[in-house]
Structure formats: structure tokens, C-alpha cells
Scaffold this motif. Structure first.
Motif, mmCIF file in Angstrom:
data_model
loop_
_atom_site.group_PDB
_atom_site.id
_atom_site.type_symbol
_atom_site.label_atom_id
_atom_site.label_comp_id
_atom_site.label_asym_id
_atom_site.label_seq_id
_atom_site.Cartn_x
_atom_site.Cartn_y
_atom_site.Cartn_z
ATOM 1 N N ASP A 1 -63.386 -2.702 -42.562
ATOM 2 C CA ASP A 1 -62.601 -1.838 -41.779
ATOM 3 C C ASP A 1 -61.284 -2.225 -41.973
ATOM 4 O OD1 ASP A 1 -61.482 -0.661 -39.554
ATOM 5 O OD2 ASP A 1 -62.107 -2.112 -38.121
ATOM 6 N N ARG A 2 -60.333 -1.395 -42.321
ATOM 7 C CA ARG A 2 -59.122 -1.689 -42.827
ATOM 8 C C ARG A 2 -58.210 -1.671 -41.297
ATOM 9 N NH1 ARG A 2 -56.374 2.369 -46.950
ATOM 10 N NH2 ARG A 2 -54.835 2.545 -45.244
ATOM 11 N N SER A 3 -58.477 -2.547 -40.662
ATOM 12 C CA SER A 3 -57.597 -2.614 -39.418
ATOM 13 C C SER A 3 -56.514 -3.741 -39.604
ATOM 14 C CB SER A 3 -58.400 -3.215 -38.269
ATOM 15 O OG SER A 3 -58.816 -4.423 -38.465
ATOM 16 N N ALA A 4 -55.347 -3.501 -39.124
ATOM 17 C CA ALA A 4 -54.391 -4.389 -39.226
ATOM 18 C C ALA A 4 -54.769 -5.600 -39.038
ATOM 19 C CB ALA A 4 -53.139 -4.122 -38.184
ATOM 20 N N ALA A 5 -55.560 -6.241 -38.187
ATOM 21 C CA ALA A 5 -55.968 -7.788 -37.888
ATOM 22 C C ALA A 5 -56.819 -8.231 -39.125
ATOM 23 C CB ALA A 5 -56.472 -8.117 -36.473
ATOM 24 N N GLY A 6 -57.604 -7.410 -39.457
ATOM 25 C CA GLY A 6 -58.374 -7.637 -40.488
ATOM 26 C C GLY A 6 -57.963 -7.753 -41.778
ATOM 27 N N VAL A 7 -56.881 -7.041 -42.101
ATOM 28 C CA VAL A 7 -56.257 -7.089 -43.418
ATOM 29 C C VAL A 7 -55.136 -7.977 -43.388
ATOM 30 C CG1 VAL A 7 -56.740 -4.774 -44.347
ATOM 31 C CG2 VAL A 7 -54.810 -5.172 -42.929
ATOM 32 N N ARG A 8 -54.606 -8.386 -42.351
ATOM 33 C CA ARG A 8 -53.500 -9.571 -42.328
ATOM 34 C C ARG A 8 -54.356 -10.981 -42.622
ATOM 35 N NH1 ARG A 8 -48.859 -9.526 -40.238
ATOM 36 N NH2 ARG A 8 -49.158 -7.799 -39.070
ATOM 37 N N ALA A 9 -55.432 -11.187 -42.081
ATOM 38 C CA ALA A 9 -56.100 -12.512 -42.441
ATOM 39 C C ALA A 9 -56.393 -12.444 -43.742
ATOM 40 C CB ALA A 9 -57.257 -12.688 -41.317
ATOM 41 N N TRP A 10 -57.021 -11.364 -44.219
ATOM 42 C CA TRP A 10 -57.451 -11.119 -45.833
ATOM 43 C C TRP A 10 -56.064 -11.475 -46.725
ATOM 44 C CZ3 TRP A 10 -57.309 -6.491 -49.339
ATOM 45 C CH2 TRP A 10 -58.142 -6.946 -50.526
ATOM 46 N N ALA A 11 -55.129 -10.777 -46.403
ATOM 47 C CA ALA A 11 -53.915 -10.962 -47.073
ATOM 48 C C ALA A 11 -53.363 -12.253 -47.422
ATOM 49 C CB ALA A 11 -52.750 -9.897 -46.697
ATOM 50 N N ASP B 1 -46.729 -4.575 -42.372
ATOM 51 C CA ASP B 1 -47.770 -3.388 -41.451
ATOM 52 C C ASP B 1 -49.084 -3.452 -42.397
ATOM 53 O OD1 ASP B 1 -47.200 -1.803 -43.849
ATOM 54 O OD2 ASP B 1 -46.014 -0.374 -42.809
ATOM 55 N N GLU B 2 -50.003 -2.786 -41.924
ATOM 56 C CA GLU B 2 -51.194 -2.526 -42.326
ATOM 57 C C GLU B 2 -51.236 -2.190 -43.665
ATOM 58 O OE1 GLU B 2 -54.434 -0.261 -43.879
ATOM 59 O OE2 GLU B 2 -52.725 0.642 -42.711
ATOM 60 N N ARG B 3 -50.424 -1.255 -43.962
ATOM 61 C CA ARG B 3 -50.475 -0.868 -45.536
ATOM 62 C C ARG B 3 -50.104 -1.732 -46.384
ATOM 63 N NH1 ARG B 3 -50.055 4.637 -47.119
ATOM 64 N NH2 ARG B 3 -49.199 5.171 -45.196
ATOM 65 N N GLY B 4 -48.802 -2.515 -46.013
ATOM 66 C CA GLY B 4 -48.353 -3.708 -46.799
ATOM 67 C C GLY B 4 -49.279 -4.712 -47.025
ATOM 68 N N LEU B 5 -50.027 -5.060 -45.957
ATOM 69 C CA LEU B 5 -50.926 -6.211 -46.046
ATOM 70 C C LEU B 5 -52.150 -5.763 -47.079
ATOM 71 C CD1 LEU B 5 -51.060 -7.357 -42.171
ATOM 72 C CD2 LEU B 5 -50.112 -8.618 -43.920
ATOM 73 N N ALA B 6 -52.566 -4.465 -46.775
ATOM 74 C CA ALA B 6 -53.605 -4.390 -47.692
ATOM 75 C C ALA B 6 -53.276 -4.335 -49.128
ATOM 76 C CB ALA B 6 -54.350 -2.657 -47.336
ATOM 77 N N ALA B 7 -52.081 -3.935 -49.641
ATOM 78 C CA ALA B 7 -51.741 -3.611 -50.658
ATOM 79 C C ALA B 7 -51.435 -5.217 -51.440
ATOM 80 C CB ALA B 7 -50.334 -2.825 -50.614
ATOM 81 N N SER B 8 -50.943 -6.198 -50.387
ATOM 82 C CA SER B 8 -50.619 -7.402 -50.685
ATOM 83 C C SER B 8 -52.239 -8.090 -51.255
ATOM 84 C CB SER B 8 -50.025 -8.258 -49.762
ATOM 85 O OG SER B 8 -49.980 -9.466 -50.074
ATOM 86 N N GLY B 9 -53.104 -7.972 -50.390
ATOM 87 C CA GLY B 9 -54.492 -8.560 -50.616
ATOM 88 C C GLY B 9 -55.019 -8.038 -52.021
#
Length: 199
Positions: free
Chosen positions: A102-112, A11-19
Motif C-alpha cells: 500500500d503506497r500510503s505516505a506513512a508506509g513509504v516514509r518508513a520504507w524510504a 511528500d508521498e511521491r518523493g518518499l516512494a521515489a527515494s526508496g
């Protein structure tokens, strides 16, 4: 599950944490201190953190050299006469430059996903022992034969962070940070040894 599958399901939080964890482990290459990303970690634990993420991110970028240096990092690693450590620094700078305001799910997924690849490439470049795989993509997909120790440890940490967030939600942030802190210490020691050898 493979690392690719874990990122795909996070999810969004997990992706942001991963990146963020990947970037955190590579901070020694950018000259940052161990606490520089703490405000971003804290933001992941707070409901209000989504709105403040962009502001905190820009503060981190300012402390690590400013936007101009990140925009200059356009060359492709592996080209020219850059050393492995030069390439590693470039990859780390790209990780920070690509972080979405912008910490959106789509943005952080690509970044992660990009951070995962970059962090593994960094560890492969700096590992004194050769990784026998053709690419880090194979490692991320679960093909781990002949991995060098530094790459294997980084892959394990990436998987652990995603599993912690998937299994525990916000409560997984603290142990994820501890995993990342351990990895940062390892990379700092590797960079220090390389520097002493050059000196």
C-alpha cells in the motif's frame, strides 16, 4: 538540509521515489536487470499508479526470487561469518521485502528511511576504502568528515533524488531515475571487480 531533514519533509511521491531509487541502485546485488524496476518508476509518474503499485511490486518480487527467500532474510547483518558482500545482499533483499504494498505516505516514509540507511550501509560494506565515520546515521544527519568515496557518492545521490522531487514534483522523476541509473552502474562495476578478485 541534511538527508534526514529532506526525508522528513518529502511528500508521498518523493518518499516512494527515494526508496525506489535506493533499491534500484542496489539491484546488481539481487541479480536483476536494469529494467526490472521500470514499471514501479512508471507508476510514480501516473495518477493510476497508486492502485497498481502493489501488483507491480509483487511482480518484481517474483522475478527476483519469490517471497520465500525474502522471509528467510531474518538474521542481523554483521553477525556470523558472512562476508561484506553477503551482508550487502541481505540488506538489499530486506529493502525489497519491506516495500509496502500500500503506497500510503506513512508506509513509504518508513520504507524510504529504512532504504536510505540500508543503501548507505551496502555502499560502506562494498567500498574498498574505509569510511571513517562511526555510523551511517551521522552521514545522514550531515556529518560528512572522512567519508569514503562510495559512501559519499551514495549520500549525494540520495540527497539529489529528494531535492529533484521536492523542487519539480512528477517532472523530477526522469532526472531522479538518471541519477539512480548512474549509481547502479557504479555499484555493478564494484560488484564485478570484487567477483574478479575472488576468481
Amino acid at each position: 538540509m541534511s538527508l534526514v531533514e529532506l526525508i522528513g519533509q518529502a511528500d508521498e511521491r518523493g518518499l516512494a521515489a527515494s526508496g525506489l531509487a535506493c533499491l534500484d541502485r542496489c539491484i546488481p546485488l539481487l541479480g536483476g536487470d536494469d529494467e526490472i524496476l521500470r514499471p514501479l518508476w512508471a507508476g510514480l509518474a501516473e495518477d493510476a499508479g497508486v492502485a497498481e503499485w502493489g501488483e507491480r511490486l509483487e511482480q518484481v518480487r517474483g522475478k527476483l526470487g519469490g517471497d520465500g527467500e525474502f522471509e528467510a532474510a531474518d538474521g542481523e547483518p554483521g553477525q556470523g561469518s558472512a562476508s561484506g558482500e553477503d551482508e550487502a545482499v541481505l540488506l538489499a533483499r530486506r529493502m525489497l521485502a519491506a516495500a509496502p504494498v500500500d503506497r500510503s505516505a506513512a508506509g513509504v516514509r518508513a520504507w524510504a528511511d529504512a532504504c536510505s540507511v540500508a543503501a548507505l550501509r551496502i555502499h560502506r560494506l562494498l567500498d574498498p576504502l574505509k569510511d571513517a565515520g562511526d555510523s551511517v546515521d551521522a552521514r545522514r544527519e550531515g556529518r560528512t568528515e572522512g567519508m569514503s568515496p562510495l559512501v559519499a557518492a551514495e549520500l549525494r545521490r540520495q540527497i539529489t533524488v529528494l531535492e529533484l522531487l521536492a523542487g519539480h514534483g512528477p517532472a523530477g522523476l526522469r532526472p531522479a531515475l538518471e541519477v539512480s541509473t548512474e549509481g547502479r552502474r557504479v555499484l555493478r562495476a564494484v560488484v564485478s571487480r570484487r567477483s574478479r578478485r575472488r576468481g
